[in-house]
Write an enzyme that holds these catalytic residues in place. Structure first.
Site, PDB file in Angstrom:
ATOM      1  N   LYS A   1      37.240  -1.788  16.429  1.00 33.05           N
ATOM      2  CA  LYS A   1      38.176  -2.739  15.828  1.00 33.05           C
ATOM      3  C   LYS A   1      37.353  -3.799  15.107  1.00 33.05           C
ATOM      4  O   LYS A   1      36.868  -4.739  15.713  1.00 33.05           O
ATOM      5  CB  LYS A   1      39.065  -3.348  16.914  1.00 33.05           C
TER       6      LYS A   1
ATOM      7  N   ASP B   1      21.491  -4.532  17.477  1.00 34.99           N
ATOM      8  CA  ASP B   1      20.812  -4.576  16.182  1.00 34.99           C
ATOM      9  C   ASP B   1      19.516  -5.374  16.234  1.00 34.99           C
ATOM     10  O   ASP B   1      18.574  -5.092  15.475  1.00 34.99           O
ATOM     11  CB  ASP B   1      21.735  -5.172  15.120  1.00 34.99           C
TER      12      ASP B   1
ATOM     13  N   SER C   1      36.623  -5.312  19.216  1.00 29.99           N
ATOM     14  CA  SER C   1      36.676  -6.566  18.465  1.00 29.99           C
ATOM     15  C   SER C   1      35.545  -7.527  18.844  1.00 29.99           C
ATOM     16  O   SER C   1      34.378  -7.241  18.610  1.00 29.99           O
ATOM     17  CB  SER C   1      38.059  -7.208  18.679  1.00 29.99           C
TER      18      SER C   1
END
Length: 527
Positions: free
Chosen positions: A315, A301, A290
């Site tokens: 999640k 990224d 999460s």
């Protein structure tokens, strides 16, 4: 929120319309709500046995949610309170860290400057009664003991204390107060120039704790940072965004959310982060989830740091709380999380099949994914690229690390797992600390003295083995015993450090045995 009004209305109908004459409601003939309402009223008024209408409604709500995704859920008022406390950063109580030993509450440490410390309660004390009710030797549930100790700020509770070396039972009156709950587990210099911060969850106080940790490490000469998010199950989105902001440049995307009824919402860095330079290594494993995946995905990224460990939990569903009149809550999934490159963090699931979802760890282990990177396969359709170096990364479930570290199944032998699962390791350690606390504090007044001078005594190992035998836990042979010993000794030393000092000292010991931490240090050394 469009779903809140009908859900609250439904709850009110079920609770306050008990009689048959009140079953008329202005639903349209084909309304699913009318059908559900009639069924509830029929059961309440016509069923052969009496029913608990409140429980009937709760079961209906749970049943509806169970047919959705694995993270939409219902919690009763007590569950809501227990769920929120770790994230809110405090609870109201007496302020002690404790554990249960031989059916007795043993104080590990009173919270510094907390209400128990103020009246003189000490590490090693046993709490045997609360308001003249015995809690020791009566097989009282841990939850019931906690309920008796906790209470509103400003209220008082009378405690009976048994202290080693004191014949009579001591009496203390403790005035309850707000007790802080830390979400940053450890902050220290793991190597010269390299700081280490471990975040256990993302709560209301996480960002402040994290920033104080950065400031402390900078003063100690930190140039690079290891951010440990292993076993971090997530928490508040905003806390994750605040932490990620410290590493990224202005306007760089941290995460975005999007759902059927909720348009895309972007969360971007403000450009005022305190650690936009310097190397960052993020440690993750299969229980990183999460909010922790949001931080990991943003750093990966943007090619801001290196992710080390094993593929994270996956999640990526956003829940919104729907508060109900009695203090209960529905946590309803309303959107997905996406990383800056557009990857969906959520792993696949079948609606209504919670058991299969819960067994994902076992499936990963069985398929070899936790022990062999080559066992992990991604479809080409799930390929994305990092935003600066254009490296391939994959969506479809969790964050795949840049440096894969396999789970060492040889280090955690079956014998050791059984010792841990049955509570033998921690209970034997607690008895050892209880018997030797004063001696250990005299020999090791500082953690550095402990770290370099303490050796786990053979008598402690023998006690673990004896306690194991009493519960039917034995090594298969001497070879398994020899494989178990190195990590068992490290674990015991770390637990003693935790009980004498604090959680940060625990990780300073145990991290030296961690393959993931070792891999991070190796990466920094080789760059």
């Amino acid at each position: 929120m469009k779903t809140k009004a009908p859900i609250v209305f439904l709850f009110c109908l079920f609770t306050f319309l008990p009689s048959h004459s009140q079953m008329r409601v202005n639903f349209s003939e084909d309304s699913p709500m009318r059908k559900l309402h009639i069924a509830e009223m029929a059961i309440t008024n016509l069923y052969v046995d009496s029913v608990d209408e409140r429980k009937l409604v709760e079961d209906a709500i749970r049943g509806m949610l169970e047919k959705l995704d694995p993270h939409s859920s219902y919690a009763d008022p007590e569950e809501v309170k227990a769920m929120n406390e770790p994230l809110q950063g405090n609870f109201e109580g007496i302020g002690v860290q404790f554990n249960m030993v031989d059916d007795t509450l043993l104080v590990i440490q009173p919270v510094s400057k907390g209400p128990s410390e103020k009246v003189g309660i000490m590490a090693g004390d046993r709490i045997v009664s609360v308001n003249d009710t015995a809690i020791a030797g009566v097989k009282m549930a841990r939850e019931e003991i906690m309920r008796r100790l906790r209470g509103p700020k400003g209220t008082k509770v009378d405690l009976g204390i048994v202290r080693r070396g004191v014949a009579e039972t001591l009496k203390f009156t403790v005035k309850r107060d707000k007790i802080p709950v830390k979400s940053v587990d450890a902050v220290y210099m793991i190597r010269p120039g390299v700081g280490y911060i471990r975040i256990g969850n993302f709560g209301a106080t996480t960002y402040g704790e994290f920033m104080r940790g950065l400031e402390q490490l900078r003063k100690e000469g930190m140039r690079d940072l290891i951010l440990d998010l292993q076993d971090n199950g997530g928490g508040y989105l905003q806390a994750a965004v605040q932490v990620a902001n410290e590493f990224l440049q202005k306007n760089e995307l941290i995460v975005y959310t999007e759902g059927r009824q909720f348009p895309r919402m972007d969360y971007r860095a403000r450009g005022n982060g305190d650690f936009r330079e310097g190397r960052v290594l993020v440690l993750v494993n299969e229980f990183t989830a999460s909010a922790a995946e949001i931080v990991s995905g943003a750093i990966q990224d943007h090619d801001r740091g290196t992710i080390i460990g094993r593929r994270t939990f996956g999640k990526g569903l956003v829940q919104r709380p729907v508060d109900l009149p009695d203090g209960s809550m529905i946590r309803l999934t309303i959107a997905h999380y996406y990383t800056p490159a557009g990857r969906c963090i959520q792993k696949p699931y079948t609606k209504g099949d919670i058991e299969d979802y819960a067994l994902d760890f076992d499936k990963r282990l069985k398929h070899g994914e936790l022990t062999n990177r080559d066992s992990i396969h991604f479809a080409d359709s799930l390929r994305f690229y990092t935003l600066k170096e254009r490296r391939p990364v994959y969506g479809g479930g969790g964050i795949m690390p840049d440096v894969f570290v396999p789970l060492d199944t040889m280090q955690y032998t079956k014998y050791h797992r059984q010792l841990v699962l049955k509570g033998i390791v921690i209970n034997t350690d607690l008895r050892y600390i209880d018997n030797h606390r004063d001696q250990l504090r005299s020999l090791f007044p500082t953690f550095e003295a402990f770290r370099t001078g303490f050796q786990v005594p053979q008598a402690l190992i023998d006690d673990v083995m004896k306690d194991g035998e009493k519960q039917g836990v034995k090594p298969e042979d001497d070879a398994e015993m020899q494989k178990t010993l190195p990590y068992l000794k490290a674990q015991l030393k770390a637990l003693v450090a935790r009980d004498l000092f604090d959680m940060s000292e625990y990780f300073q010991i145990i991290n030296e045995e961690s393959d993931i931490v070792k891999a991070a240090i190796k990466c920094l050394s080789s760059d």
